[in-house]
Scaffold this motif. Structure first.
Motif, PDB file in Angstrom:
ATOM      1  N   ILE A   1      65.335  53.498  -2.291  1.00  0.00           N
ATOM      2  CA  ILE A   1      64.733  53.589  -3.625  1.00  0.00           C
ATOM      3  C   ILE A   1      65.431  54.651  -4.462  1.00  0.00           C
ATOM      4  O   ILE A   1      65.608  54.483  -5.674  1.00  0.00           O
ATOM      5  CB  ILE A   1      63.224  53.885  -3.510  1.00  0.00           C
ATOM      6  N   LEU A   2      65.875  55.739  -3.817  1.00  0.00           N
ATOM      7  CA  LEU A   2      66.544  56.817  -4.545  1.00  0.00           C
ATOM      8  C   LEU A   2      67.783  56.319  -5.280  1.00  0.00           C
ATOM      9  O   LEU A   2      68.052  56.734  -6.421  1.00  0.00           O
ATOM     10  CB  LEU A   2      66.934  57.934  -3.567  1.00  0.00           C
ATOM     11  N   HIS A   3      68.543  55.411  -4.664  1.00  0.00           N
ATOM     12  CA  HIS A   3      69.809  54.990  -5.266  1.00  0.00           C
ATOM     13  C   HIS A   3      69.607  54.217  -6.566  1.00  0.00           C
ATOM     14  O   HIS A   3      70.551  54.052  -7.348  1.00  0.00           O
ATOM     15  CB  HIS A   3      70.640  54.180  -4.252  1.00  0.00           C
ATOM     16  N   GLY A   4      68.365  53.762  -6.810  1.00  0.00           N
ATOM     17  CA  GLY A   4      68.088  53.070  -8.069  1.00  0.00           C
ATOM     18  C   GLY A   4      67.187  53.850  -9.001  1.00  0.00           C
ATOM     19  O   GLY A   4      66.785  53.334 -10.044  1.00  0.00           O
ATOM     20  N   ALA A   5      66.883  55.104  -8.620  1.00  0.00           N
ATOM     21  CA  ALA A   5      65.909  55.882  -9.393  1.00  0.00           C
ATOM     22  C   ALA A   5      66.525  56.662 -10.542  1.00  0.00           C
ATOM     23  O   ALA A   5      65.797  57.279 -11.325  1.00  0.00           O
ATOM     24  CB  ALA A   5      65.171  56.853  -8.467  1.00  0.00           C
ATOM     25  N   ASN A   6      67.850  56.653 -10.654  1.00  0.00           N
ATOM     26  CA  ASN A   6      68.510  57.403 -11.726  1.00  0.00           C
ATOM     27  C   ASN A   6      69.134  56.488 -12.768  1.00  0.00           C
ATOM     28  O   ASN A   6      70.045  56.896 -13.499  1.00  0.00           O
ATOM     29  CB  ASN A   6      69.584  58.329 -11.154  1.00  0.00           C
ATOM     30  N   ASP A   7      68.638  55.264 -12.857  1.00  0.00           N
ATOM     31  CA  ASP A   7      69.213  54.305 -13.801  1.00  0.00           C
ATOM     32  C   ASP A   7      69.139  54.808 -15.240  1.00  0.00           C
ATOM     33  O   ASP A   7      70.061  54.609 -16.029  1.00  0.00           O
ATOM     34  CB  ASP A   7      68.507  52.960 -13.683  1.00  0.00           C
ATOM     35  N   LEU A   8      68.023  55.443 -15.598  1.00  0.00           N
ATOM     36  CA  LEU A   8      67.864  55.911 -16.979  1.00  0.00           C
ATOM     37  C   LEU A   8      68.867  57.002 -17.305  1.00  0.00           C
ATOM     38  O   LEU A   8      69.400  57.051 -18.423  1.00  0.00           O
ATOM     39  CB  LEU A   8      66.433  56.418 -17.199  1.00  0.00           C
ATOM     40  N   LEU A   9      69.146  57.874 -16.334  1.00  0.00           N
ATOM     41  CA  LEU A   9      70.153  58.918 -16.550  1.00  0.00           C
ATOM     42  C   LEU A   9      71.545  58.302 -16.689  1.00  0.00           C
ATOM     43  O   LEU A   9      72.363  58.752 -17.499  1.00  0.00           O
ATOM     44  CB  LEU A   9      70.138  59.917 -15.389  1.00  0.00           C
ATOM     45  N   LEU A  10      71.816  57.256 -15.900  1.00  0.00           N
ATOM     46  CA  LEU A  10      73.099  56.554 -16.013  1.00  0.00           C
ATOM     47  C   LEU A  10      73.259  55.949 -17.397  1.00  0.00           C
ATOM     48  O   LEU A  10      74.335  56.021 -18.005  1.00  0.00           O
ATOM     49  CB  LEU A  10      73.197  55.459 -14.947  1.00  0.00           C
ATOM     50  N   ILE A  11      72.183  55.336 -17.899  1.00  0.00           N
ATOM     51  CA  ILE A  11      72.234  54.728 -19.232  1.00  0.00           C
ATOM     52  C   ILE A  11      72.549  55.787 -20.283  1.00  0.00           C
ATOM     53  O   ILE A  11      73.366  55.579 -21.186  1.00  0.00           O
ATOM     54  CB  ILE A  11      70.896  54.032 -19.550  1.00  0.00           C
ATOM     55  N   LYS A  12      71.905  56.939 -20.183  1.00  0.00           N
ATOM     56  CA  LYS A  12      72.113  58.012 -21.158  1.00  0.00           C
ATOM     57  C   LYS A  12      73.527  58.569 -21.103  1.00  0.00           C
ATOM     58  O   LYS A  12      74.041  59.099 -22.088  1.00  0.00           O
ATOM     59  CB  LYS A  12      71.107  59.137 -20.918  1.00  0.00           C
ATOM     60  N   ASN A  13      74.195  58.446 -19.933  1.00  0.00           N
ATOM     61  CA  ASN A  13      75.552  58.967 -19.795  1.00  0.00           C
ATOM     62  C   ASN A  13      76.631  57.961 -20.185  1.00  0.00           C
ATOM     63  O   ASN A  13      77.814  58.281 -20.134  1.00  0.00           O
ATOM     64  CB  ASN A  13      75.789  59.425 -18.349  1.00  0.00           C
ATOM     65  N   MET A  14      76.227  56.761 -20.538  1.00  0.00           N
ATOM     66  CA  MET A  14      77.191  55.769 -20.985  1.00  0.00           C
ATOM     67  C   MET A  14      77.421  55.954 -22.479  1.00  0.00           C
ATOM     68  O   MET A  14      76.498  55.823 -23.273  1.00  0.00           O
ATOM     69  CB  MET A  14      76.685  54.352 -20.693  1.00  0.00           C
ATOM     70  N   LYS A  15      78.642  56.261 -22.839  1.00  0.00           N
ATOM     71  CA  LYS A  15      78.955  56.586 -24.239  1.00  0.00           C
ATOM     72  C   LYS A  15      79.102  55.308 -25.044  1.00  0.00           C
ATOM     73  O   LYS A  15      80.191  54.824 -25.289  1.00  0.00           O
ATOM     74  CB  LYS A  15      80.220  57.434 -24.313  1.00  0.00           C
ATOM     75  N   ASN A  16      77.984  54.757 -25.435  1.00  0.00           N
ATOM     76  CA  ASN A  16      77.985  53.583 -26.305  1.00  0.00           C
ATOM     77  C   ASN A  16      76.756  53.646 -27.192  1.00  0.00           C
ATOM     78  O   ASN A  16      76.126  54.685 -27.321  1.00  0.00           O
ATOM     79  CB  ASN A  16      78.012  52.276 -25.477  1.00  0.00           C
ATOM     80  N   SER A  17      76.408  52.535 -27.758  1.00  0.00           N
ATOM     81  CA  SER A  17      75.339  52.526 -28.744  1.00  0.00           C
ATOM     82  C   SER A  17      73.978  52.897 -28.159  1.00  0.00           C
ATOM     83  O   SER A  17      73.078  53.284 -28.889  1.00  0.00           O
ATOM     84  CB  SER A  17      75.227  51.128 -29.384  1.00  0.00           C
ATOM     85  N   THR A  18      73.834  52.801 -26.842  1.00  0.00           N
ATOM     86  CA  THR A  18      72.541  53.123 -26.260  1.00  0.00           C
ATOM     87  C   THR A  18      72.204  54.594 -26.422  1.00  0.00           C
ATOM     88  O   THR A  18      71.048  54.979 -26.318  1.00  0.00           O
ATOM     89  CB  THR A  18      72.505  52.767 -24.765  1.00  0.00           C
ATOM     90  N   ASN A  19      73.223  55.438 -26.681  1.00  0.00           N
ATOM     91  CA  ASN A  19      72.948  56.853 -26.897  1.00  0.00           C
ATOM     92  C   ASN A  19      72.094  57.070 -28.149  1.00  0.00           C
ATOM     93  O   ASN A  19      71.469  58.111 -28.294  1.00  0.00           O
ATOM     94  CB  ASN A  19      74.260  57.641 -27.032  1.00  0.00           C
ATOM     95  N   LYS A  20      72.114  56.110 -29.060  1.00  0.00           N
ATOM     96  CA  LYS A  20      71.340  56.234 -30.283  1.00  0.00           C
ATOM     97  C   LYS A  20      69.865  55.890 -30.062  1.00  0.00           C
ATOM     98  O   LYS A  20      69.029  56.105 -30.914  1.00  0.00           O
ATOM     99  CB  LYS A  20      71.932  55.325 -31.367  1.00  0.00           C
ATOM    100  N   ILE A  21      69.568  55.292 -28.924  1.00  0.00           N
ATOM    101  CA  ILE A  21      68.200  54.914 -28.616  1.00  0.00           C
ATOM    102  C   ILE A  21      67.512  56.075 -27.910  1.00  0.00           C
ATOM    103  O   ILE A  21      68.085  56.704 -27.025  1.00  0.00           O
ATOM    104  CB  ILE A  21      68.168  53.655 -27.722  1.00  0.00           C
ATOM    105  N   SER A  22      66.295  56.367 -28.275  1.00  0.00           N
ATOM    106  CA  SER A  22      65.569  57.481 -27.675  1.00  0.00           C
ATOM    107  C   SER A  22      65.275  57.201 -26.209  1.00  0.00           C
ATOM    108  O   SER A  22      65.232  56.045 -25.769  1.00  0.00           O
ATOM    109  CB  SER A  22      64.265  57.721 -28.419  1.00  0.00           C
ATOM    110  N   SER A  23      65.056  58.280 -25.459  1.00  0.00           N
ATOM    111  CA  SER A  23      64.758  58.149 -24.035  1.00  0.00           C
ATOM    112  C   SER A  23      63.487  57.345 -23.808  1.00  0.00           C
ATOM    113  O   SER A  23      63.383  56.585 -22.850  1.00  0.00           O
ATOM    114  CB  SER A  23      64.629  59.540 -23.406  1.00  0.00           C
ATOM    115  N   LYS A  24      62.507  57.515 -24.707  1.00  0.00           N
ATOM    116  CA  LYS A  24      61.251  56.783 -24.568  1.00  0.00           C
ATOM    117  C   LYS A  24      61.464  55.280 -24.706  1.00  0.00           C
ATOM    118  O   LYS A  24      60.864  54.485 -23.984  1.00  0.00           O
ATOM    119  CB  LYS A  24      60.240  57.274 -25.595  1.00  0.00           C
TER     120      LYS A  24
END
Length: 299
Positions: free
Chosen positions: A40-63
């Motif tokens: 379960i741990l290996h899939g628990a940091n997906d949100l952090l991975l998304i935030k570290n991808m330098k694309n348009s998703t950075n403009k979307i809030s964490s919530k």
């Protein structure tokens, strides 16, 4: 990954030795414990991975990112409730590609983009159905619980044979055509033999846990840490675990809730695997995006 590359083989043979010491009940307990922790741990940091991808998703809030992620998980659970057969087939297809992709079949020669998708997918099918084939009776029981009716046959033998022939045919062509691929293929064929021995000599849960943790989850965690922090160090691992803790705990509590509510009912196995499948769907999409970013960074 270089330092870790020889550890899975050693660990796998160590687990083979453990098979002779552990009863089937102990194998199941230890297997579930590994799935609940590293799995379960290996899939628990997906949100952090998304935030570290330098694309348009950075403009979307964490919530909002969290909300989208939860919606995908809930959609997966709803799909298992409303159309369990379709959801199960989708889970097998997605998991097969995810497992094959994690094995490292990144082809460094010019081939069709469709082959880049089909080849790891077929390899994942071979691995997954090799496990199913060697534990077909247990798999049939779980599938019946998930889809809520008994099917005459699951075609496990036919799917394993067909996917195996396709995999060997493509592999033979690559082996003949591309010299750089030969060592990698020889290694993977040896690993398939190791997997077959592991799956044959262990229970369904223990065999799956060995593969899922040693050959999938831990390598994925290492890749994720390098992607997020730039390198793997113990301090970066601690930071990774700290960031993942809340989502790992939420997933674990969800599974525990299912257990306490349905532990005495036959549908618990179905609910358990359905829950794991639901949290797998968004994870696979995130990891694919991460691997794409890695590839564009290091062409």
């Amino acid at each position: 990954m270089l330092k870790y590359s020889n550890i899975p083989i050693i660990a796998s043979f160590f687990c083979l030795w453990l098979n002779s010491l552990f009863s089937k009940e102990v194998q199941i307990i230890v297997g579930f414990s590994l799935i609940f922790t590293f799995g379960i741990l290996h899939g628990a940091n997906d949100l952090l991975l998304i935030k570290n991808m330098k694309n348009s998703t950075n403009k979307i809030s964490s919530k909002k990112i969290f909300l989208y992620y939860v919606i995908v998980v809930l959609f997966g659970l709803l799909l298992f409730y409303l159309i369990p057969m379709v959801a199960l087939l989708l889970f097998i297809l997605v998991s097969s590609f995810h497992f094959g992709d994690q094995q490292g079949f990144y082809l460094d020669f010019k081939v069709s983009k469709y082959i880049l998708i089909v080849y790891p997918f077929i390899y994942g099918i071979v691995i997954l159905f090799l496990l199913f084939f060697l534990h077909s009776n247990e798999v049939k029981v779980i599938v019946t619980e998930i889809i809520r009716f008994k099917v005459p046959t699951l075609y496990i033998n036919e799917i394993l044979l067909t996917s195996g022939l396709i995999f060997l045919s493509i592999s033979a062509y690559f082996y003949w055509k591309f010299e750089s691929f030969r060592k990698k293929l020889q290694t993977e064929l040896f690993l398939l033999l190791v997997f077959a021995i592991l799956f044959k000599t262990s229970s369904l849960i223990w065999g799956f846990a060995i593969y899922f943790i040693i050959w999938h989850s831990i390598p994925s965690i290492l890749d994720q840490i390098k992607f997020i922090y730039g390198s793997f160090t113990f301090s970066n691992f601690i930071a990774y675990c700290r960031n993942a803790f809340a989502y790992w705990l939420a997933s674990l509590l969800g599974i525990l809730l299912l257990y306490f509510l349905f532990r005495d009912k036959e549908i618990f196995n179905a609910l358990f695997f359905s829950f794991l499948a639901a949290i797998t769907f968004p994870h696979v999409l995130v990891i694919l995006k991460m691997m794409h970013k890695k590839t564009t960074k290091n062409p």
